[in-house]
Design a protein around this motif. Sequence first.
Motif, mmCIF file in Angstrom:
data_model
loop_
_atom_site.group_PDB
_atom_site.id
_atom_site.type_symbol
_atom_site.label_atom_id
_atom_site.label_comp_id
_atom_site.label_asym_id
_atom_site.label_seq_id
_atom_site.Cartn_x
_atom_site.Cartn_y
_atom_site.Cartn_z
ATOM 1 N N CYS A 81 38.312 35.464 35.641
ATOM 2 C CA CYS A 81 39.039 35.219 34.389
ATOM 3 C C CYS A 81 40.515 35.531 34.604
ATOM 4 O O CYS A 81 40.880 36.648 34.947
ATOM 5 C CB CYS A 81 38.490 36.065 33.252
ATOM 6 N N CYS A 84 41.667 38.242 31.828
ATOM 7 C CA CYS A 84 41.154 39.605 32.076
ATOM 8 C C CYS A 84 41.586 40.113 33.457
ATOM 9 O O CYS A 84 41.584 41.302 33.702
ATOM 10 C CB CYS A 84 39.633 39.630 32.030
ATOM 11 N N ARG A 88 34.272 37.789 35.583
ATOM 12 C CA ARG A 88 33.527 37.989 34.342
ATOM 13 C C ARG A 88 32.300 37.102 34.293
ATOM 14 O O ARG A 88 32.273 36.016 34.874
ATOM 15 C CB ARG A 88 34.402 37.619 33.141
ATOM 16 N N CYS A 111 34.968 32.864 29.443
ATOM 17 C CA CYS A 111 34.853 34.296 29.728
ATOM 18 C C CYS A 111 34.043 34.977 28.629
ATOM 19 O O CYS A 111 34.339 34.823 27.449
ATOM 20 C CB CYS A 111 36.244 34.904 29.824
ATOM 21 N N CYS A 114 36.726 37.519 26.841
ATOM 22 C CA CYS A 114 37.889 37.090 26.050
ATOM 23 C C CYS A 114 37.865 35.608 25.684
ATOM 24 O O CYS A 114 38.726 35.156 24.932
ATOM 25 C CB CYS A 114 39.187 37.422 26.789
HETATM 26 ZN ZN LIG Z 1 38.539 37.102 30.132
#
Ligand SMILES: [Zn+2]
Length: 161
Positions: A81, A84, A88, A111, A114
Amino acid sequence: MKLSRQRPNPRSIKLHRTYSVEEAARALGVHKNSVRGWRQRGLKPIDDSRPVLFLGSDLRAFLEQRNASRKRPCRPGTLYCFRCREARAPALGMVDWTSTKARTGNLTALCGTCGTEMHRRARRDALAVVMPGLQVQISEGPSRLNGEPIPSLNCDMAKKD
Ligand SMILES: [Zn+2]
Protein backbone atom coordinates in the motif's frame (compact mmCIF):
# COMPACT_ATOMS: atom_id res chain seq x y z
CA MET A 1 20.38 15.41 -21.86
CA LYS A 2 22.33 12.57 -20.32
CA LEU A 3 20.13 10.10 -18.54
CA SER A 4 21.33 8.61 -15.31
CA ARG A 5 21.57 4.85 -15.15
CA GLN A 6 21.14 4.97 -11.44
CA ARG A 7 17.91 4.77 -9.58
CA PRO A 8 16.40 8.25 -9.27
CA ASN A 9 17.28 9.79 -5.95
CA PRO A 10 14.19 10.94 -4.03
CA ARG A 11 16.35 13.52 -2.29
CA SER A 12 16.76 15.50 -5.50
CA ILE A 13 13.13 16.48 -5.07
CA LYS A 14 12.21 19.49 -2.99
CA LEU A 15 9.29 18.74 -0.71
CA HIS A 16 7.51 22.06 -0.94
CA ARG A 17 7.53 22.76 -4.63
CA THR A 18 5.46 21.38 -7.46
CA TYR A 19 6.85 19.55 -10.47
CA SER A 20 5.58 19.13 -13.97
CA VAL A 21 6.41 15.85 -15.73
CA GLU A 22 9.32 17.60 -17.49
CA GLU A 23 10.63 19.19 -14.30
CA ALA A 24 10.45 15.95 -12.34
CA ALA A 25 12.22 14.09 -15.15
CA ARG A 26 14.97 16.70 -15.26
CA ALA A 27 15.42 16.83 -11.47
CA LEU A 28 15.71 13.06 -11.26
CA GLY A 29 17.64 12.39 -14.46
CA VAL A 30 15.00 10.08 -15.93
CA HIS A 31 12.94 10.09 -19.10
CA LYS A 32 9.59 11.84 -19.10
CA ASN A 33 7.96 8.51 -19.91
CA SER A 34 9.26 7.14 -16.62
CA VAL A 35 7.45 9.90 -14.76
CA ARG A 36 4.30 9.22 -16.75
CA GLY A 37 4.65 5.54 -15.88
CA TRP A 38 4.91 6.36 -12.17
CA ARG A 39 1.59 8.09 -12.41
CA GLN A 40 0.02 4.85 -13.57
CA ARG A 41 1.70 3.08 -10.69
CA GLY A 42 0.07 5.24 -8.07
CA LEU A 43 1.81 8.62 -8.10
CA LYS A 44 -1.03 11.10 -7.72
CA PRO A 45 -0.99 14.52 -9.36
CA ILE A 46 -2.25 17.52 -7.39
CA ASP A 47 -5.50 17.60 -9.34
CA ASP A 48 -6.94 16.87 -12.77
CA SER A 49 -5.82 20.09 -14.41
CA ARG A 50 -3.27 20.39 -17.20
CA PRO A 51 -0.37 20.43 -17.28
CA VAL A 52 -0.14 17.68 -14.71
CA LEU A 53 1.66 18.79 -11.55
CA PHE A 54 3.00 16.70 -8.72
CA LEU A 55 3.69 17.88 -5.22
CA GLY A 56 7.34 17.36 -4.29
CA SER A 57 6.43 15.57 -1.08
CA ASP A 58 4.18 13.13 -2.96
CA LEU A 59 6.85 12.52 -5.56
CA ARG A 60 9.48 11.87 -2.94
CA ALA A 61 7.22 9.56 -0.93
CA PHE A 62 6.37 7.62 -4.07
CA LEU A 63 10.02 7.11 -4.99
CA GLU A 64 11.04 6.16 -1.46
CA GLN A 65 8.24 3.65 -1.27
CA ARG A 66 9.18 2.28 -4.67
CA ASN A 67 12.79 1.81 -3.66
CA ALA A 68 11.72 0.18 -0.42
CA SER A 69 9.29 -2.19 -2.07
CA ARG A 70 12.03 -3.39 -4.39
CA LYS A 71 14.11 -4.38 -1.43
CA ARG A 72 11.38 -6.25 0.36
CA PRO A 73 8.86 -8.21 -1.63
CA CYS A 74 5.45 -8.49 -0.04
CA ARG A 75 4.50 -11.52 1.97
CA PRO A 76 1.98 -13.91 0.45
CA GLY A 77 -1.55 -12.60 0.79
CA THR A 78 -0.49 -8.96 0.79
CA LEU A 79 0.15 -6.12 -1.64
CA TYR A 80 2.14 -2.97 -1.03
CA CYS A 81 0.00 0.00 0.00
CA PHE A 82 1.48 3.25 -1.21
CA ARG A 83 -0.32 5.25 1.44
CA CYS A 84 0.28 3.01 4.46
CA ARG A 85 3.82 2.39 3.16
CA GLU A 86 3.42 -1.21 4.20
CA ALA A 87 2.30 -4.51 2.81
CA ARG A 88 -1.40 -4.87 3.52
CA ALA A 89 -4.06 -7.52 3.15
CA PRO A 90 -6.80 -6.80 0.61
CA ALA A 91 -10.07 -5.33 1.85
CA LEU A 92 -12.77 -8.03 2.15
CA GLY A 93 -10.27 -10.55 0.79
CA MET A 94 -11.06 -9.31 -2.71
CA VAL A 95 -8.32 -9.40 -5.32
CA ASP A 96 -8.47 -8.97 -9.06
CA TRP A 97 -5.95 -10.44 -11.44
CA THR A 98 -5.84 -9.01 -14.93
CA SER A 99 -3.70 -10.52 -17.62
CA THR A 100 -1.09 -8.39 -19.30
CA LYS A 101 0.52 -11.21 -21.27
CA ALA A 102 -0.25 -14.86 -21.75
CA ARG A 103 0.72 -15.95 -18.26
CA THR A 104 1.50 -12.81 -16.32
CA GLY A 105 -0.72 -10.08 -15.03
CA ASN A 106 -1.41 -7.59 -12.31
CA LEU A 107 -3.14 -8.12 -9.03
CA THR A 108 -5.28 -5.23 -7.86
CA ALA A 109 -6.93 -4.86 -4.48
CA LEU A 110 -8.01 -2.18 -2.08
CA CYS A 111 -5.99 -1.75 1.09
CA GLY A 112 -7.79 -3.38 4.01
CA THR A 113 -6.56 -0.58 6.25
CA CYS A 114 -7.00 2.65 4.27
CA GLY A 115 -8.84 1.71 1.06
CA THR A 116 -6.09 2.84 -1.32
CA GLU A 117 -5.73 0.81 -4.49
CA MET A 118 -2.77 -1.54 -4.34
CA HIS A 119 -1.00 -3.44 -7.10
CA ARG A 120 1.29 -6.39 -7.44
CA ARG A 121 2.53 -8.30 -10.44
CA ALA A 122 2.01 -12.04 -10.46
CA ARG A 123 2.11 -14.97 -12.80
CA ARG A 124 -1.18 -16.67 -13.26
CA ASP A 125 0.11 -20.06 -12.23
CA ALA A 126 1.58 -18.56 -9.05
CA LEU A 127 -1.65 -17.02 -7.78
CA ALA A 128 -2.31 -19.78 -5.27
CA VAL A 129 1.12 -19.17 -3.77
CA VAL A 130 1.03 -15.37 -3.93
CA MET A 131 -2.53 -15.04 -2.60
CA PRO A 132 -3.11 -18.21 -0.59
CA GLY A 133 -6.65 -18.71 0.60
CA LEU A 134 -7.93 -15.65 -1.21
CA GLN A 135 -10.45 -15.72 -3.96
CA VAL A 136 -8.82 -14.07 -6.93
CA GLN A 137 -11.13 -12.76 -9.61
CA ILE A 138 -9.46 -13.56 -12.92
CA SER A 139 -10.09 -11.40 -15.93
CA GLU A 140 -8.44 -11.20 -19.27
CA GLY A 141 -9.53 -7.63 -19.76
CA PRO A 142 -9.71 -4.43 -17.72
CA SER A 143 -9.88 -4.60 -13.95
CA ARG A 144 -13.30 -4.13 -12.38
CA LEU A 145 -11.76 -1.93 -9.75
CA ASN A 146 -10.69 0.94 -11.92
CA GLY A 147 -11.80 0.17 -15.43
CA GLU A 148 -8.45 0.24 -17.14
CA PRO A 149 -5.55 -2.15 -17.46
CA ILE A 150 -2.76 -1.42 -15.06
CA PRO A 151 0.87 -1.61 -16.04
CA SER A 152 3.44 -3.33 -13.92
CA LEU A 153 3.55 -2.36 -10.35
CA ASN A 154 5.02 -1.99 -6.97
CA CYS A 155 5.54 -5.07 -4.96
CA ASP A 156 7.36 -7.41 -7.21
CA MET A 157 11.09 -6.79 -7.36
CA ALA A 158 10.64 -5.33 -10.82
CA LYS A 159 13.95 -4.87 -12.56
CA LYS A 160 12.86 -2.79 -15.48
CA ASP A 161 11.76 0.79 -15.53
ZN1 LIG B 1 -3.24 1.45 3.05
